[in-house]
Design a protein around this motif. Structure first.
Motif, PDB file in Angstrom:
ATOM      1  N   PRO A  28     -32.279  41.837 -28.241  1.00  0.00           N
ATOM      2  CA  PRO A  28     -32.447  43.246 -28.576  1.00  0.00           C
ATOM      3  C   PRO A  28     -33.340  44.024 -27.625  1.00  0.00           C
ATOM      4  CG  PRO A  28     -33.526  41.837 -30.197  1.00  0.00           C
ATOM      5  CD  PRO A  28     -32.720  40.950 -29.305  1.00  0.00           C
ATOM      6  N   GLU A  29     -34.398  43.376 -27.116  1.00  0.00           N
ATOM      7  CA  GLU A  29     -35.336  44.134 -26.292  1.00  0.00           C
ATOM      8  C   GLU A  29     -34.662  44.717 -25.049  1.00  0.00           C
ATOM      9  OE1 GLU A  29     -38.307  44.992 -27.239  1.00  0.00           O
ATOM     10  OE2 GLU A  29     -38.075  43.833 -29.060  1.00  0.00           O
ATOM     11  N   SER A  30     -33.775  43.947 -24.459  1.00  0.00           N
ATOM     12  CA  SER A  30     -33.175  44.433 -23.210  1.00  0.00           C
ATOM     13  C   SER A  30     -31.825  45.099 -23.416  1.00  0.00           C
ATOM     14  CB  SER A  30     -33.035  43.285 -22.212  1.00  0.00           C
ATOM     15  OG  SER A  30     -32.129  42.330 -22.705  1.00  0.00           O
ATOM     16  N   LYS A  31     -31.156  44.839 -24.553  1.00  0.00           N
ATOM     17  CA  LYS A  31     -29.797  45.366 -24.714  1.00  0.00           C
ATOM     18  C   LYS A  31     -29.683  46.577 -25.637  1.00  0.00           C
ATOM     19  CE  LYS A  31     -27.450  41.188 -23.337  1.00  0.00           C
ATOM     20  NZ  LYS A  31     -26.917  39.907 -23.798  1.00  0.00           N
ATOM     21  N   GLN A  32     -30.699  46.823 -26.442  1.00  0.00           N
ATOM     22  CA  GLN A  32     -30.610  48.000 -27.299  1.00  0.00           C
ATOM     23  C   GLN A  32     -30.716  49.255 -26.442  1.00  0.00           C
ATOM     24  OE1 GLN A  32     -33.499  47.774 -30.428  1.00  0.00           O
ATOM     25  NE2 GLN A  32     -32.282  46.362 -31.632  1.00  0.00           N
ATOM     26  N   PRO A  33     -30.005  50.308 -26.835  1.00  0.00           N
ATOM     27  CA  PRO A  33     -30.111  51.567 -26.088  1.00  0.00           C
ATOM     28  C   PRO A  33     -31.540  52.103 -26.126  1.00  0.00           C
ATOM     29  CG  PRO A  33     -28.484  51.710 -27.882  1.00  0.00           C
ATOM     30  CD  PRO A  33     -29.147  50.377 -27.996  1.00  0.00           C
TER      31      PRO A  33
END
Ligand SMILES: [Zn+2]
Length: 135
Positions: A28-33
């Motif tokens: 989530p840290e790198s892939k969430q908008p």
């Protein structure tokens, strides 16, 4: 409308649960908008009820003009200004999500250090906002 009423009506604790974010569960840290979730170390926040950056900024500037002096202000300071550190943190998170200021935390600045050290730094006040200096 004062700043705190505006903040409490437009931000909630917890990470964003929208489709784009839910689909990014693996990393989530790198892939969430960007702009959906602000990480305040002790908890995360998301926007609700479509806050407006211009309105938020004018309320913040009216009550706490020194937040816009171009310097860093930790949650110890903003908590003193507001009178509540929890409210100060969600205010800092909302401003970050609206692009009103940068949010500086051990997670954003020092992602490579271990979690225990990050939380120790956070506890000592190492969570700050930094807005562009304005005339
Ligand atoms: Zn989202």
């Amino acid at each position: 409308m004062n700043l705190i009423d505006y903040v409490t009506g437009h931000v909630e604790r917890g990470a964003c649960q929208c489709g784009q974010c839910i689909d990014a569960v693996k990393n989530p840290e790198s892939k969430q908008p960007k702009g959906h979730t602000a990480d305040l170390m002790f908890f995360k926040v998301k926007m609700v009820n479509n806050p407006d950056a211009t309105e938020f900024k004018s309320l913040a500037k009216r009550e706490f003009p020194h937040w816009f002096d171009g310097r860093e202000h930790s949650y110890l300071q903003t908590g003193g200004d507001i009178g509540d550190q929890g409210l100060a943190l969600i205010t800092m998170g909302l401003g970050k999500l609206l692009g009103v200021w940068e949010l500086l935390t051990p997670n954003s600045l020092l992602p490579f250090i271990d979690e225990g050290m990050k939380m120790e730094m956070a506890g000592k006040g190492y969570i700050s906002i930094k807005a562009k200096k304005e005339d």
